[in-house]
Design an enzyme around this catalytic site. Sequence first.
Site, mmCIF file in Angstrom:
data_model
loop_
_atom_site.group_PDB
_atom_site.id
_atom_site.type_symbol
_atom_site.label_atom_id
_atom_site.label_comp_id
_atom_site.label_asym_id
_atom_site.label_seq_id
_atom_site.Cartn_x
_atom_site.Cartn_y
_atom_site.Cartn_z
ATOM 1 C CB THR A 136 -0.911 0.028 1.236
ATOM 2 O OG1 THR A 136 -1.729 -1.137 1.235
ATOM 3 C CG2 THR A 136 -1.799 1.272 1.237
ATOM 4 C CE LYS A 194 -5.196 -2.055 1.064
ATOM 5 N NZ LYS A 194 -3.917 -2.760 1.069
#
Length: 302
Positions: free
Chosen positions: A99, A175
């Site tokens: 991420t 995300k």
Amino acid sequence: MQDSRKATVIGLGSMGWGAALSLLRAGFAVSGCDVRQDVLQRFSEAGGKACDTPAAAAQGAESVFVYVVNHAQVEHVLFGPQGALETAAAGTVFLLCTTMAPSATISISERLQAAGMLVVDAPVSGGHVKALSGEITVMASGTDEAFARAGAALDAVSAKVFRLGDRPGPGSQVKMINQLLAGVHIAATAEAMTLAAKTGIDLKTLYDVLRVSAGSSWMFENRGEHIVAGDYTPRSAVDIFVKDLGIVRSEAERTGGVTPLAATALELFVEASQAGLGREDDAAVAKILARKCGATLPGMEG
């Protein structure tokens, strides 16, 4: 020479470990790289090839999954000394599962592409249990060629792959929004369970009622169970959400977005980290609220 049935996983944390085992079950020859020797030993015992450096792990692989913690680590394992770029053949597909801020993903992808590599922006969701069973969700973006080459490997680690665009960036954007919701839901779970404890409600009973009621969420079902059990073994740590909600804050500032709930949740995660809870399960933010109001949660001393 590349081998289409050879894959590499760099970073054997909870999610990378699950991906590596899923690839092994699917018949891939899997090289794994991690800084922890005990993890490498376990990976070797599970049938993988344990490698001390990303360069050693990436040699000969067609697909390289990157599961380290943040963009600085991604840059190090790819471009640093003994990084994967030292041995990866042209056309290797790099799946960036970390991420990161979308701008960081795009920058790293451009450097990989300039070196002749293919890239799938591929952050994941689902937690360590789904990672172990090969049922994670992948929020992916990249070229048709990259998806074609990495298709079998992606199928091995995931239950669902959402194709969100033909270039790196959109995967990381989606995300980021997922992490906004996840972080806020964890903070809300911590607040609800702490208030219940303070008012004398039995937490196990409360959990059983709410998990099938309108106020529930996936995070309440998952992290609420951790709080009831007093189990703060890190499946996903407090410091992960310090990073991820920090990405939300910086992107909101950059674009002019308004994220008051994410900002409040970030403050709670930062406070927990500064209190020494950074490496505990992210549900440990409940301990901060409990200490403030004098409540006692399972796993806390009275």
